[in-house]
Design a protein around this motif. Structure first.
Motif, PDB file in Angstrom:
ATOM      1  N   ILE A  11      67.989  94.654  13.183  1.00  0.00           N
ATOM      2  CA  ILE A  11      67.250  93.781  12.750  1.00  0.00           C
ATOM      3  C   ILE A  11      65.646  93.977  12.713  1.00  0.00           C
ATOM      4  CG2 ILE A  11      66.542  91.166  12.535  1.00  0.00           C
ATOM      5  CD1 ILE A  11      69.516  90.747  13.407  1.00  0.00           C
ATOM      6  N   THR A  12      64.926  94.520  11.691  1.00  0.00           N
ATOM      7  CA  THR A  12      63.638  94.463  11.679  1.00  0.00           C
ATOM      8  C   THR A  12      62.858  93.554  10.767  1.00  0.00           C
ATOM      9  OG1 THR A  12      63.717  96.234   9.993  1.00  0.00           O
ATOM     10  CG2 THR A  12      63.843  97.002  12.514  1.00  0.00           C
ATOM     11  N   ASP A  13      61.532  93.743  10.335  1.00  0.00           N
ATOM     12  CA  ASP A  13      60.838  92.956   9.327  1.00  0.00           C
ATOM     13  C   ASP A  13      61.013  91.674   9.781  1.00  0.00           C
ATOM     14  OD1 ASP A  13      59.478  92.767   6.720  1.00  0.00           O
ATOM     15  OD2 ASP A  13      61.412  91.727   6.045  1.00  0.00           O
ATOM     16  N   ARG A  14      60.513  91.134  11.132  1.00  0.00           N
ATOM     17  CA  ARG A  14      60.316  89.827  11.790  1.00  0.00           C
ATOM     18  C   ARG A  14      59.090  89.792  12.456  1.00  0.00           C
ATOM     19  NH1 ARG A  14      64.550  90.268   9.138  1.00  0.00           N
ATOM     20  NH2 ARG A  14      66.391  89.042   9.055  1.00  0.00           N
ATOM     21  N   THR A  15      58.600  88.758  12.482  1.00  0.00           N
ATOM     22  CA  THR A  15      57.356  88.537  13.332  1.00  0.00           C
ATOM     23  C   THR A  15      57.777  87.669  14.356  1.00  0.00           C
ATOM     24  OG1 THR A  15      55.593  88.991  11.643  1.00  0.00           O
ATOM     25  CG2 THR A  15      55.143  87.437  13.408  1.00  0.00           C
ATOM     26  N   TRP A  16      57.575  87.974  15.357  1.00  0.00           N
ATOM     27  CA  TRP A  16      58.115  87.006  16.724  1.00  0.00           C
ATOM     28  C   TRP A  16      56.926  86.424  17.441  1.00  0.00           C
ATOM     29  CZ3 TRP A  16      63.328  86.988  16.823  1.00  0.00           C
ATOM     30  CH2 TRP A  16      64.062  87.962  16.073  1.00  0.00           C
ATOM     31  N   ILE A  17      57.001  85.113  17.619  1.00  0.00           N
ATOM     32  CA  ILE A  17      56.035  84.349  18.273  1.00  0.00           C
ATOM     33  C   ILE A  17      56.614  84.160  19.501  1.00  0.00           C
ATOM     34  CG2 ILE A  17      54.498  82.253  18.263  1.00  0.00           C
ATOM     35  CD1 ILE A  17      54.689  82.092  15.261  1.00  0.00           C
ATOM     36  N   ALA A  18      55.835  84.838  20.671  1.00  0.00           N
ATOM     37  CA  ALA A  18      56.465  84.762  21.813  1.00  0.00           C
ATOM     38  C   ALA A  18      55.860  83.486  22.866  1.00  0.00           C
ATOM     39  CB  ALA A  18      56.052  86.066  22.629  1.00  0.00           C
TER      40      ALA A  18
ATOM     41  N   ALA B 102      59.034  94.684  26.836  1.00  0.00           N
ATOM     42  CA  ALA B 102      57.952  95.438  26.196  1.00  0.00           C
ATOM     43  C   ALA B 102      58.124  97.062  26.271  1.00  0.00           C
ATOM     44  CB  ALA B 102      56.718  95.017  26.472  1.00  0.00           C
ATOM     45  N   LYS B 103      59.446  97.461  26.038  1.00  0.00           N
ATOM     46  CA  LYS B 103      59.709  98.872  25.981  1.00  0.00           C
ATOM     47  C   LYS B 103      59.514  99.630  24.739  1.00  0.00           C
ATOM     48  CE  LYS B 103      63.096  98.143  29.661  1.00  0.00           C
ATOM     49  NZ  LYS B 103      64.638  98.348  29.948  1.00  0.00           N
ATOM     50  N   PRO B 104      59.056 100.765  24.693  1.00  0.00           N
ATOM     51  CA  PRO B 104      58.706 101.536  23.384  1.00  0.00           C
ATOM     52  C   PRO B 104      59.859 101.675  22.449  1.00  0.00           C
ATOM     53  CG  PRO B 104      57.862 102.785  25.190  1.00  0.00           C
ATOM     54  CD  PRO B 104      58.573 101.577  25.888  1.00  0.00           C
ATOM     55  N   GLU B 105      61.120 101.754  22.975  1.00  0.00           N
ATOM     56  CA  GLU B 105      62.136 101.768  22.069  1.00  0.00           C
ATOM     57  C   GLU B 105      62.593 100.480  21.389  1.00  0.00           C
ATOM     58  OE1 GLU B 105      64.038 101.579  26.481  1.00  0.00           O
ATOM     59  OE2 GLU B 105      61.947 102.337  25.444  1.00  0.00           O
ATOM     60  N   TYR B 106      61.949  99.391  21.866  1.00  0.00           N
ATOM     61  CA  TYR B 106      62.091  98.018  21.164  1.00  0.00           C
ATOM     62  C   TYR B 106      61.155  97.846  20.176  1.00  0.00           C
ATOM     63  CZ  TYR B 106      65.472  96.996  25.166  1.00  0.00           C
ATOM     64  OH  TYR B 106      66.320  97.091  25.931  1.00  0.00           O
ATOM     65  N   PHE B 107      59.979  98.724  20.093  1.00  0.00           N
ATOM     66  CA  PHE B 107      59.064  98.532  19.230  1.00  0.00           C
ATOM     67  C   PHE B 107      59.335  98.411  17.829  1.00  0.00           C
ATOM     68  CE2 PHE B 107      54.958  99.303  17.022  1.00  0.00           C
ATOM     69  CZ  PHE B 107      54.025  98.384  17.541  1.00  0.00           C
ATOM     70  N   PRO B 108      60.310  99.190  17.237  1.00  0.00           N
ATOM     71  CA  PRO B 108      60.636  98.823  15.792  1.00  0.00           C
ATOM     72  C   PRO B 108      61.016  97.742  15.231  1.00  0.00           C
ATOM     73  CG  PRO B 108      61.351 100.989  16.613  1.00  0.00           C
ATOM     74  CD  PRO B 108      60.951 100.379  17.838  1.00  0.00           C
ATOM     75  N   TYR B 109      61.456  96.730  16.509  1.00  0.00           N
ATOM     76  CA  TYR B 109      62.002  95.714  16.236  1.00  0.00           C
ATOM     77  C   TYR B 109      61.167  94.484  16.620  1.00  0.00           C
ATOM     78  CZ  TYR B 109      65.954  99.138  16.529  1.00  0.00           C
ATOM     79  OH  TYR B 109      66.654 100.207  16.251  1.00  0.00           O
ATOM     80  N   PHE B 110      60.449  94.714  17.749  1.00  0.00           N
ATOM     81  CA  PHE B 110      59.606  93.673  18.172  1.00  0.00           C
ATOM     82  C   PHE B 110      57.942  93.883  18.233  1.00  0.00           C
ATOM     83  CE2 PHE B 110      63.901  92.311  19.854  1.00  0.00           C
ATOM     84  CZ  PHE B 110      63.637  90.878  19.890  1.00  0.00           C
ATOM     85  N   GLY B 111      57.583  95.274  17.694  1.00  0.00           N
ATOM     86  CA  GLY B 111      56.499  95.497  17.600  1.00  0.00           C
ATOM     87  C   GLY B 111      55.633  94.448  16.672  1.00  0.00           C
ATOM     88  N   GLY B 112      54.299  94.091  17.165  1.00  0.00           N
ATOM     89  CA  GLY B 112      53.599  93.170  16.464  1.00  0.00           C
ATOM     90  C   GLY B 112      53.762  91.795  16.620  1.00  0.00           C
ATOM     91  N   THR B 113      54.665  91.648  17.771  1.00  0.00           N
ATOM     92  CA  THR B 113      54.982  90.222  18.214  1.00  0.00           C
ATOM     93  C   THR B 113      53.500  89.689  18.876  1.00  0.00           C
ATOM     94  OG1 THR B 113      56.964  90.678  19.374  1.00  0.00           O
ATOM     95  CG2 THR B 113      55.888  88.938  20.595  1.00  0.00           C
TER      96      THR B 113
END
Length: 475
Positions: free
Chosen positions: A210-217, A228-239
């Motif tokens: 699941i990508t194409d989401r903006t997460w507000i943390a 905040a791991k690089p392997e999660y960036f495609p999914y949570f990048g831009g948080t």
């Protein structure tokens, strides 16, 4: 905390002729251990009957913690019975402002009422009108999202869905949250949860691609090394989200490097840390490993045994550790711990300087004295606490024990040149009583993980937040 206590004890302007001590209890991030620790803390023994002395025989003054809203709620229900001051550094749940339920609880972190206001201001700023919400299944998540939804309704904005992440893993409940994200047309989602509770959900997002989401943390996970791991960036990048302000604590790094178990054979905390970090057993020590934290300490995914057949030599080097122990670049919650300790120290200092006949207590304007004071007498000074921090800011608490003014940093997850996730400050949210100001400069370089969010940013680039305040006088 230990570094701060040592610092205060070496000062001559705070609590002269008095020495602060400490006892540390591990709640293991569970409510039952938090309540047990509160009872042991009150008794000073393994007997659950209050005598207000710790195991060293010293008089108790106050408690710092606990490290999570649900834990603080549980502990405060016990400590509040005796009006024992409790100062939180990371528990932001709004219910803790209720002095009827939590009469002796204070904190140096803003209430989630402020954070929810900040989130809604951010959503308005970027022109988003259709937003999802996911919360941890605990006090922090439930009350956080409840307040967030109320403020969204007041702002005439829509919450597309609201789901919870189970604290005890349930595939059925987790899939319900995952399905809500997958099927909803909302591309902006608020996550009100701690990093520990969020971790299984992150793995589900990766599993379902699941990508194409903006997460507000929320502040509890925006700077988490666990998430905040690089392997999660495609999914949570831009948080994008809100963080406790960062600062520099003079002397802390040197203090951390100076820790060694050979300095005090009775220093259980350091011995346990050393064994866990270096996967060895300290000679002639019966201190067990804290296996719950072993993965975080070593950076390894495999579970290790309770004991090691390898003896520690004492020559192990802290600088060889590949973890966050020596990282002083993100001192946010750490600084809150420092200010919680100082709040107690300044209150004790105020109590100690009372002059008989000019004191605050009836009858006859009497004073209280160290070490014979009672908790309620110290609470008088805690409630009116106001002091300047080491970095020139002011801590002022209101009648509910909440921070009266301050700010959040607004952070955005971006990749740096080394391929690691960087927490880039793109704005600030200021608050003072009921006045708020969201400030994101037009030239802020924000990374978006979704096309829809990228368009929204361009469309409202010149948007001005309403109901702002400007005040250049800190105090």
């Amino acid at each position: 905390m230990i570094h701060t206590i040592k610092e205060i004890n070496e000062r001559n302007d705070i609590l002269p002729n008095h020495t602060l001590g400490y006892q540390i209890f591990d709640t293991c991030y569970t409510i039952t251990k938090a309540m047990e620790s509160a009872l042991v803390f009150l008794t000073g023994q393994e007997e659950f009957q209050p005598n207000f002395r710790n195991s060293t025989g010293s008089i108790l003054a106050a408690m710092v913690g606990a490290g999570g809203s649900s834990l603080s709620v549980a502990a405060s229900r016990i400590l509040g019975l005796y009006y024992m001051p409790q100062v939180g550094y990371t528990s932001s749940c709004s219910i803790l402002s209720d002095k009827f339920q939590f009469p002796s609880y204070l904190r140096v972190i803003p209430s989630d009422k402020i954070q929810s206001e900040a989130m809604v201001n951010l959503i308005k700023h970027f022109g988003w009108v259709w937003v999802g919400a996911i919360a941890a299944d605990d006090d922090y998540g439930k009350y956080g999202v409840k307040t967030f939804k109320e403020k969204m309704e007041t702002a005439n904005l829509c919450v597309a869905f609201s789901e919870t992440i189970p604290k005890i893993y349930s595939n059925e409940k987790m899939q319900k949250a995952v399905d809500a994200v997958k099927t909803s047309t909302a591309r902006v989602i608020v996550l009100f949860t701690s990093d520990i509770d969020l971790s299984p959900f992150v793995l589900e997002m990766v599993h379902h691609n699941i990508t194409d989401r903006t997460w507000i943390a929320s502040e509890a996970w925006i700077t988490s090394a666990l998430i905040a791991k690089p392997e999660y960036f495609p999914y949570f990048g831009g948080t994008i989200g809100f963080a406790i302000p960062r600062t520099i604590i003079p002397g802390l790094k040197e203090f951390l490097y100076d820790i060694h178990p050979s300095k005090d054979p009775n220093d259980v905390l350091t011995i346990e840390f050393w064994q866990t970090a270096f996967n060895c057993t300290w000679p002639n020590s019966s201190v067990p490993y804290n296996v719950d934290h072993r993965v975080n300490m070593t950076g390894k995914e495999d579970r290790l045994y309770d004991m090691s057949d390898q003896l520690c030599t004492g020559e192990e080097k802290l600088e060889d550790l590949k973890n966050t122990y020596l990282d002083v670049s993100q001192l946010r919650t750490t600084n809150n711990v420092k200010q919680a300790v100082y709040a107690i120290a300044y209150a004790l200092d105020g109590l100690s300087r009372c002059q008989e006949g000019h004191g605050p207590y009836d009858p006859n304007n009497t004073c209280a004295y160290i070490p014979t004071f009672e908790f309620w007498q110290l609470m008088y000074y805690m409630k009116g606490i106001k002091f300047k921090t080491h970095d020139g800011k002011w801590i002022v608490l209101d009648e509910n024990g909440d921070v009266l003014h301050g700010h959040y940093d607004i952070l955005n997850w971006q990749l740096d040149d080394n391929g690691e996730i960087s927490f880039v400050t793109v704005g600030k949210f200021n608050f003072r009583a009921t006045k708020f100001e969201l400030f994101i400069p037009n030239n802020s370089s924000i990374f978006w993980n979704t096309e829809s969010s990228r368009v929204s940013c361009i469309d409202i680039l010149s948007y001005v937040t309403l109901y702002t305040f400007k005040d250049t006088n800190e105090m």
